[in-house]
Design an enzyme around this catalytic site. Structure first.
Site, PDB file in Angstrom:
ATOM      1  N   GLU A   6       8.407 -16.055  -8.672  1.00  0.00           N
ATOM      2  CA  GLU A   6       7.819 -14.739  -8.431  1.00  0.00           C
ATOM      3  C   GLU A   6       7.316 -14.092  -9.730  1.00  0.00           C
ATOM      4  OE1 GLU A   6      10.786 -12.152  -6.796  1.00  0.00           O
ATOM      5  OE2 GLU A   6       9.321 -10.768  -5.967  1.00  0.00           O
ATOM      6  N   ASN A  42      -2.346   2.786   5.306  1.00  0.00           N
ATOM      7  CA  ASN A  42      -1.409   1.708   4.996  1.00  0.00           C
ATOM      8  C   ASN A  42      -1.050   1.039   6.310  1.00  0.00           C
ATOM      9  OD1 ASN A  42       0.711   0.058   4.228  1.00  0.00           O
ATOM     10  ND2 ASN A  42       2.196   1.722   4.172  1.00  0.00           N
ATOM     11  N   GLY A  43      -1.261  -0.273   6.377  1.00  0.00           N
ATOM     12  CA  GLY A  43      -0.955  -0.997   7.612  1.00  0.00           C
ATOM     13  C   GLY A  43      -2.031  -2.031   7.858  1.00  0.00           C
ATOM     14  N   GLU A  57      17.877 -18.248  -4.643  1.00  0.00           N
ATOM     15  CA  GLU A  57      17.441 -16.971  -5.202  1.00  0.00           C
ATOM     16  C   GLU A  57      16.881 -17.143  -6.622  1.00  0.00           C
ATOM     17  OE1 GLU A  57      16.608 -14.310  -4.176  1.00  0.00           O
ATOM     18  OE2 GLU A  57      16.745 -12.858  -5.801  1.00  0.00           O
ATOM     19  N   LYS A  61      13.149 -16.051  -7.720  1.00  0.00           N
ATOM     20  CA  LYS A  61      12.946 -15.078  -8.799  1.00  0.00           C
ATOM     21  C   LYS A  61      12.045 -15.664  -9.879  1.00  0.00           C
ATOM     22  CE  LYS A  61      14.122 -12.265  -7.691  1.00  0.00           C
ATOM     23  NZ  LYS A  61      14.668 -11.363  -6.732  1.00  0.00           N
ATOM     24  N   CYS A  71       0.835  -1.193   0.000  1.00  0.00           N
ATOM     25  CA  CYS A  71       0.000   0.000   0.000  1.00  0.00           C
ATOM     26  C   CYS A  71       0.876   1.251   0.000  1.00  0.00           C
ATOM     27  CB  CYS A  71      -0.962   0.082   1.181  1.00  0.00           C
ATOM     28  SG  CYS A  71      -2.183  -1.219   1.192  1.00  0.00           S
ATOM     29  N   HIS A 114      17.565 -37.384  -2.036  1.00  0.00           N
ATOM     30  CA  HIS A 114      16.856 -37.633  -0.773  1.00  0.00           C
ATOM     31  C   HIS A 114      15.389 -37.219  -0.851  1.00  0.00           C
ATOM     32  CE1 HIS A 114      20.577 -38.808   1.100  1.00  0.00           C
ATOM     33  NE2 HIS A 114      21.150 -37.708   0.631  1.00  0.00           N
ATOM     34  N   ARG A 117       4.299  -0.618  -4.410  1.00  0.00           N
ATOM     35  CA  ARG A 117       3.835  -0.982  -3.072  1.00  0.00           C
ATOM     36  C   ARG A 117       2.484  -1.713  -3.110  1.00  0.00           C
ATOM     37  NH1 ARG A 117       6.824   1.844   0.698  1.00  0.00           N
ATOM     38  NH2 ARG A 117       5.284   1.364   2.292  1.00  0.00           N
ATOM     39  N   TRP A 177      -2.453  -2.928  -1.740  1.00  0.00           N
ATOM     40  CA  TRP A 177      -2.079  -4.342  -1.762  1.00  0.00           C
ATOM     41  C   TRP A 177      -3.034  -5.006  -0.782  1.00  0.00           C
ATOM     42  CZ3 TRP A 177       0.890  -7.518   1.924  1.00  0.00           C
ATOM     43  CH2 TRP A 177       1.219  -8.787   1.389  1.00  0.00           C
ATOM     44  N   LYS A 201       6.172  -4.762  -3.190  1.00  0.00           N
ATOM     45  CA  LYS A 201       7.610  -4.733  -2.958  1.00  0.00           C
ATOM     46  C   LYS A 201       7.978  -4.649  -1.479  1.00  0.00           C
ATOM     47  CE  LYS A 201      11.868  -3.121  -4.862  1.00  0.00           C
ATOM     48  NZ  LYS A 201      12.259  -4.477  -5.302  1.00  0.00           N
TER      49      LYS A 201
END
Ligand code: AGP
Length: 591
Positions: free
Chosen positions: A470, A98-99, A463, A467, A2, A486, A29, A74, A586
């Site tokens: 995502e 926002n929160g 990573e 990526k 947000c 395994h 955001r 968001w 983000k």
């Protein structure tokens, strides 16, 4: 997560275009819905729509007001929809938030019993309703009364037609005030104010502020007037543009060399403080979330190999709830691009409360994490707009490399540091020459992609997997190459791709075994490597992505470029927008 933006200007001015532009810059955001409220001659006008900020454009042509607040969402509580979009309105009160309000259910129940009705499924609308009930002619008085009833995190902006002001409050969600030429701004983050003001103040937790066209009156949590230092706004409009690239992800990938170079240059400014902070260190805990945590996995290896200090790496969300053992001489290294990630900030706070020293590694010098930390190692990656981290990851690795060298007593002009100085050119060469096109094609057609490696290559495998999933939405996992047999081997089929990263000659044979095991089970295989023998062994049997040779401790930088490029190319092949992956934002400032 947000983004909020507000603007107030003098008689005849129009704040609407400024907050719209601010929202566009805050879209990283969240992009589930967007909305603007403006105080116009007719009262308060609100426009809100599901989807990206641009969807507002056709509806705000005629909207004009000296005061405006705006929000890009968001979704956390309530699905993405027009109704759940902010601003929320109750009576004549308009609010953006926002929160997360943790006690919103009990407040909503109580207010409903008392006859209030709610339109949305959000926690934020509860604040608007509370505010309306608390308002009797003073925005500040109502705001103070309202936030006393809230549990959770908030950056709030409130307006109403009766007062020519914007009231704001901040607790655990970021909020800055910007000083423009003939107007005052408020926003979640600096990019919203790029080109609008060169100076900003960062609000502290518990702060309130009342904004008018003449300035900002700021109060601390005990309602004492306070001055919050004016600092330069580092966000520059030109740097925030796409600069001819089709996506920010590609642009930012091309900025990896500059990120490593600038992080190297910035380190000399903190080197002595770092040495002081780590003096007497007996144990290091590296923490962060997502990509930042993956940089931490590389950092752990640096601290142990260069400085011989026992180091653990743990995700910040786990660290907080794992009853960490912090003894005298523990240093916690908290890594975060935004410096605002709730779990990382709270992990740092916990570490401090237990007597550890906290070292921040961040891109954001004004962030909550920087303000908490004993010292900050700067990651000079510049603004990163794409939700998927690229240049901030490589910048973090460079910062951790230099920090570990400093802890080991090696100076930034020593031999090992000199090897880092060669890396911007090597990363640039990698970006120019690495060819992942055919591998991206294989991944795009696959049902799952498994990334593997040993030691530092394992960290990059984690990573690479993050990526790829995502931005392409292909199921993926990153795990140590030795673990294949395994369990994961059971998943290997002609529809899966296994990507093995091999940059350490000493471990190459072992990692090639993993490739053979995949091929024996008719899985598709690829290697990302700078070891000649690997290429000779596997030519014609596995897809080969060639990297330039370099020092084994710095190979993660070049390998990172390859896996980032792979994720990008795969997403583009599948027509996904890599800059705005579904469901993500983000900066995750809630738990
Ligand atoms: C990276 O591509 C992700 N968007 C995500 O994992 C990110 O790294 C994580 O949310 C941590 O963010 P931070 O660095 O701002 O703390």
């Amino acid at each position: 997560m947000c983004g909020i933006a507000g603007c107030i200007c003098g008689k005849g001015g129009n704040a609407v275009p400024d907050v719209y532009e601010g929202l566009k810059r805050l879209e990283y955001r969240g992009y589930d819905s967007a909305g603007i409220a403006a105080v116009t001659d007719d009262g308060v006008t609100v426009v809100k729509k599901r989807g990206v900020v641009e969807k507002l454009f056709p509806h705000i042509g005629g909207m004009k007001g000296e005061i405006a607040i705006a929000h890009t969402r968001w979704a956390t509580h309530g699905k993405p929809s027009d109704t759940n979009a902010h601003p929320h309105v109750s009576g004549g009160i308009c609010l953006v938030h926002n929160g997360i309000i943790e006690n919103y259910c009990e407040l909503k129940e109580k207010l409903s019993r008392e006859g209030e009705t709610f339109l949305s499924e959000t926690d934020s609308e509860v604040i608007a309703v509370l505010f309306k009930r608390n308002y009797s002619g003073s925005l500040t008085a109502a705001l103070i009364k309202t936030v006393k009833e809230l549990k959770g995190s908030y950056a709030l902006m409130v307006i109403c037609k009766e007062e020519h002001k914007i009231a704001v409050a901040k607790y655990k969600s970021p909020l800055i005030i910007g000083y423009g030429k003939d107007r005052i701004y408020c926003a979640s983050d600096e990019p919203a104010l790029a080109g609008k003001c060169s100076e900003i103040s960062v609000l502290e937790d518990g702060d309130f502020a009342l904004l008018s066209e003449d300035g900002a009156e700021i109060f601390d949590s005990r309602l004492r007037p306070v001055a919050r230092k004016k600092q330069p706004n580092r966000a520059v409009s030109a740097e925030l543009s796409l600069g001819g690239y089709p996506h920010y992800m590609l642009k930012e990938l091309h900025e990896v060399p500059a990120s490593v170079k600038n992080t190297f240059s910035a380190f000399s400014g903190v080197e002595s403080e770092i040495v002081k902070t780590f003096s007497g260190v007996k144990r290091i805990i590296v923490t962060g979330c997502g990509t930042a945590y993956h940089a931490g996995l590389v950092g752990k290896r640096y601290f142990e190999s260069f400085a011989g200090i026992p180091t653990d790496a743990e995700t910040a969300g786990e660290f907080r709830y794992s009853e960490p053992v912090i003894t005298d001489g523990t240093v916690v290294v908290a890594i975060s691009q935004s410096g605002e990630t709730a779990d990382t900030v709270e992990a740092a706070r916990l570490a401090l409360s237990r007597g550890a020293k906290v070292v921040a590694v961040t891109n954001s010098p004004y962030s909550a994490l920087t303000r908490l930390a004993c010292v900050t190692v700067p990651v000079a990656a510049g603004a990163e707009i794409c939700v998927a981290a690229t240049k901030s990851y490589t910048g973090q690795i460079a910062a951790l490399y230099l920090t570990a060298l400093a802890v080991a007593g090696e100076t930034a002009d020593g031999e090992r540091a000199a090897r880092l100085a060669d890396m911007p050119a090597l990363c640039a060469k990698t970006i120019e020459n690495v060819n992942v096109s055919s591998l991206a094609h294989m991944c795009a057609k696959s049902k799952g992609v498994y990334f593997m490696g040993r030691d530092l290559d394992y960290a990059v495998a984690r990573e690479g997997s993050l990526k790829l999933k995502e931005v392409s939405y292909i199921p993926s996992e990153g795990y140590p190459a030795g673990e294949l047999k395994h369990g994961t081997l059971a998943l290997i089929s002609p529809k899966t791709v296994s990507v093995v990263i091999i940059t350490d000659k000493a471990l190459a044979e072992k990692s090639v075994n993993a490739v053979e095991q995949v091929l024996a089970r008719k899985g598709k295989a690829a290697v990302i490597t700078n070891v000649d023998d690997v290429e000779d062994d596997l030519k014609g049997r596995a897809e080969i992505v060639r990297l330039p040779r370099c020092d084994k401790f710095l190979a993660p930088l070049a390998a990172a470029v390859a896996v980032q490029e792979l994720a990008y190319r795969t997403a583009v092949k599948l027509r996904r927008n890599p800059d705005k992956p579904r469901n993500l934002a983000k900066s995750v400032t809630v738990e």
